[in-house]
Design a protein around this motif. Sequence first.
Motif, PDB file in Angstrom:
ATOM      1  N   SER A 120       0.827  -1.216   0.000  1.00 55.44           N
ATOM      2  CA  SER A 120       0.000   0.000   0.000  1.00 55.44           C
ATOM      3  C   SER A 120       0.859   1.262   0.000  1.00 55.44           C
ATOM      4  N   ASN A 121       2.162   1.100   0.272  1.00 53.00           N
ATOM      5  CA  ASN A 121       3.083   2.242   0.281  1.00 53.00           C
ATOM      6  C   ASN A 121       3.751   2.502  -1.068  1.00 53.00           C
ATOM      7  N   ILE A 122       3.516   1.629  -2.036  1.00 49.37           N
ATOM      8  CA  ILE A 122       4.238   1.722  -3.305  1.00 49.37           C
ATOM      9  C   ILE A 122       4.023   3.065  -3.983  1.00 49.37           C
ATOM     10  N   ASP A 123       2.787   3.507  -4.044  1.00 49.70           N
ATOM     11  CA  ASP A 123       2.472   4.703  -4.826  1.00 49.70           C
ATOM     12  C   ASP A 123       3.055   5.982  -4.245  1.00 49.70           C
ATOM     13  N   VAL A 124       3.551   5.934  -3.008  1.00 53.06           N
ATOM     14  CA  VAL A 124       4.149   7.132  -2.404  1.00 53.06           C
ATOM     15  C   VAL A 124       5.643   6.928  -2.134  1.00 53.06           C
ATOM     16  N   ALA A 125       6.243   5.947  -2.822  1.00 56.62           N
ATOM     17  CA  ALA A 125       7.696   5.725  -2.803  1.00 56.62           C
ATOM     18  C   ALA A 125       8.253   5.447  -1.413  1.00 56.62           C
ATOM     19  N   VAL A 126       7.456   4.787  -0.560  1.00 52.39           N
ATOM     20  CA  VAL A 126       7.923   4.361   0.757  1.00 52.39           C
ATOM     21  C   VAL A 126       8.492   2.940   0.617  1.00 52.39           C
ATOM     22  N   PRO A 127       9.560   2.589   1.345  1.00 58.93           N
ATOM     23  CA  PRO A 127      10.176   1.263   1.201  1.00 58.93           C
ATOM     24  C   PRO A 127       9.184   0.115   1.373  1.00 58.93           C
ATOM     25  N   VAL A 128       9.374  -0.922   0.565  1.00 56.86           N
ATOM     26  CA  VAL A 128       8.583  -2.142   0.629  1.00 56.86           C
ATOM     27  C   VAL A 128       9.557  -3.316   0.710  1.00 56.86           C
ATOM     28  N   GLY A 129       9.036  -4.538   0.797  1.00 56.94           N
ATOM     29  CA  GLY A 129       9.950  -5.662   0.943  1.00 56.94           C
ATOM     30  C   GLY A 129       9.341  -6.995   0.568  1.00 56.94           C
ATOM     31  N   THR A 130      10.152  -8.027   0.628  1.00 59.26           N
ATOM     32  CA  THR A 130       9.757  -9.412   0.396  1.00 59.26           C
ATOM     33  C   THR A 130      10.194 -10.227   1.610  1.00 59.26           C
ATOM     34  N   ILE A 131       9.336 -11.124   2.085  1.00 58.41           N
ATOM     35  CA  ILE A 131       9.654 -11.984   3.236  1.00 58.41           C
ATOM     36  C   ILE A 131       9.503 -13.437   2.795  1.00 58.41           C
ATOM     37  N   PHE A 132      10.412 -14.315   3.241  1.00 55.61           N
ATOM     38  CA  PHE A 132      10.304 -15.722   2.863  1.00 55.61           C
ATOM     39  C   PHE A 132      10.718 -16.640   4.010  1.00 55.61           C
ATOM     40  N   GLY A 133      10.222 -17.857   3.961  1.00 52.11           N
ATOM     41  CA  GLY A 133      10.624 -18.902   4.890  1.00 52.11           C
ATOM     42  C   GLY A 133      10.718 -20.223   4.155  1.00 52.11           C
ATOM     43  N   ILE A 134      11.632 -21.077   4.576  1.00 54.61           N
ATOM     44  CA  ILE A 134      11.851 -22.369   3.930  1.00 54.61           C
ATOM     45  C   ILE A 134      11.735 -23.474   4.974  1.00 54.61           C
ATOM     46  N   TYR A 135      10.880 -24.451   4.695  1.00 53.18           N
ATOM     47  CA  TYR A 135      10.706 -25.620   5.568  1.00 53.18           C
ATOM     48  C   TYR A 135      11.179 -26.878   4.852  1.00 53.18           C
ATOM     49  N   ARG A 136      11.624 -27.843   5.636  1.00 46.85           N
ATOM     50  CA  ARG A 136      11.975 -29.136   5.067  1.00 46.85           C
ATOM     51  C   ARG A 136      10.692 -29.947   4.835  1.00 46.85           C
ATOM     52  N   ARG A 137      10.657 -30.635   3.740  1.00 44.69           N
ATOM     53  CA  ARG A 137       9.486 -31.437   3.385  1.00 44.69           C
ATOM     54  C   ARG A 137       9.225 -32.511   4.438  1.00 44.69           C
ATOM     55  N   LYS A 138       7.934 -32.741   4.753  1.00 44.81           N
ATOM     56  CA  LYS A 138       7.538 -33.779   5.705  1.00 44.81           C
ATOM     57  C   LYS A 138       6.750 -34.903   5.039  1.00 44.81           C
ATOM     58  N   SER A 139       6.121 -34.619   3.907  1.00 50.17           N
ATOM     59  CA  SER A 139       5.281 -35.610   3.233  1.00 50.17           C
ATOM     60  C   SER A 139       6.141 -36.624   2.481  1.00 50.17           C
ATOM     61  N   PRO A 140       5.585 -37.812   2.203  1.00 51.49           N
ATOM     62  CA  PRO A 140       6.317 -38.812   1.415  1.00 51.49           C
ATOM     63  C   PRO A 140       6.702 -38.258   0.041  1.00 51.49           C
ATOM     64  N   GLU A 141       7.899 -38.617  -0.415  1.00 48.96           N
ATOM     65  CA  GLU A 141       8.398 -38.055  -1.664  1.00 48.96           C
ATOM     66  C   GLU A 141       7.795 -38.697  -2.904  1.00 48.96           C
ATOM     67  N   ASP A 142       7.025 -39.783  -2.723  1.00 50.19           N
ATOM     68  CA  ASP A 142       6.455 -40.454  -3.889  1.00 50.19           C
ATOM     69  C   ASP A 142       5.072 -39.909  -4.266  1.00 50.19           C
ATOM     70  N   ARG A 143       4.676 -38.794  -3.645  1.00 49.67           N
ATOM     71  CA  ARG A 143       3.430 -38.144  -4.023  1.00 49.67           C
ATOM     72  C   ARG A 143       3.597 -36.635  -3.921  1.00 49.67           C
ATOM     73  N   LEU A 144       2.576 -35.909  -4.400  1.00 42.11           N
ATOM     74  CA  LEU A 144       2.634 -34.458  -4.322  1.00 42.11           C
ATOM     75  C   LEU A 144       2.650 -33.998  -2.863  1.00 42.11           C
ATOM     76  N   ALA A 145       3.270 -32.860  -2.637  1.00 48.72           N
ATOM     77  CA  ALA A 145       3.354 -32.299  -1.290  1.00 48.72           C
ATOM     78  C   ALA A 145       1.960 -32.016  -0.741  1.00 48.72           C
ATOM     79  N   GLY A 146       1.869 -31.973   0.587  1.00 50.46           N
ATOM     80  CA  GLY A 146       0.581 -31.726   1.230  1.00 50.46           C
ATOM     81  C   GLY A 146       0.646 -30.557   2.190  1.00 50.46           C
ATOM     82  N   ALA A 147      -0.467 -30.332   2.899  1.00 53.21           N
ATOM     83  CA  ALA A 147      -0.555 -29.220   3.842  1.00 53.21           C
ATOM     84  C   ALA A 147       0.481 -29.341   4.948  1.00 53.21           C
ATOM     85  N   GLU A 148       0.847 -30.588   5.306  1.00 49.88           N
ATOM     86  CA  GLU A 148       1.800 -30.774   6.398  1.00 49.88           C
ATOM     87  C   GLU A 148       3.183 -30.195   6.087  1.00 49.88           C
ATOM     88  N   ASP A 149       3.470 -30.001   4.809  1.00 49.11           N
ATOM     89  CA  ASP A 149       4.760 -29.417   4.435  1.00 49.11           C
ATOM     90  C   ASP A 149       4.804 -27.914   4.676  1.00 49.11           C
TER      91      ASP A 149
END
Length: 337
Positions: A120-149
Amino acid sequence: MPTPLTLLEHIATAQRRHPEATGAFSMLMEAIALAVKIISDEVNRAGLGRMLGLAGRRNVQGEEVARLDEFANDTLVHTLTRCGEACALASEELAVPIRLPGSPDPAHYAVVFDPLDGSSNIDVAVPVGTIFGIYRRKSPEDRLAGAEDLLQPPRLLVAAGYALYGSSTVFVYSTGQGVHGFTYDPSLGEFLLSHPDIRVPSAGTTVSCNLAYLPLWDDGTQRAVRSLLHPPDGQPRRSLRYVGTLVADAHRTLLKGGIFLYPADRRHPEGKLRLLYEAGPMAFLFRQARGAESDGSGSLLERAPRTLHDRTPVLLGGERDVKEFLARRSGTDPDRT
């Protein structure tokens, strides 16, 4: 004078300390860094490239989406999908997660992100950012990832970080071995180590919050904030500093100390910030930088999200500052805690 380590060199150095490492995590971090460079370039010329304003739709939280929100989200999704090391992606801008097949081998990490914090600050040239987090997979690798990941407590984060797009672009991250900051040099196209081993000062001089919401907070929070801004005679007065972009306010607090708070209020009894995309990664970083974090009653790191878009109260800062604030909030003498 020797050139500082680049971000990728720093990651590679850490990887060499783990002979069992396959390079998958390094590739994932390289993809995030590339996305940040692309987003940074677009943010810096948003006013010239027709990226200001709204996209004409609302996200899953019912908030209007800015054009740069869409661009940042699409950029992260594209780079993380293409690198092939993520099994699942969850974004503040997406109603449901993206589950990715391994290519060609199973992917071992799930990534969560707020693509453009403070949009919401973009249009007035106020600093913005990106936030990220990385988790290790918990679901079995022989199927698509699930909510538990994805729905894991922040204490299980493998890594977390943020990028701040301001007077310079800064990339800060931790893999659980301290917190390190890098500044982007556009002439080299590289992030260079500028803030090694960041430590939050235990006691600072600022309070960062939206004081306009004070009448909506509980009595204890109001009392604690007032006591910091208007202390008894002879006690130091805190300065109020508030940008309105979590990344900017947290970055200042991480480097300079003090406290940042976004408490629950009568309109948002569960809090306003998202646990998965905002509060969790920031809590992880503050703990790694020898600071403190809380949701007002316990550690944010122990809170397991029930849904992708759970919200929470947030308190971040130096260890002494957070301890004193919680004591004032509960009506306890901070000198006796």
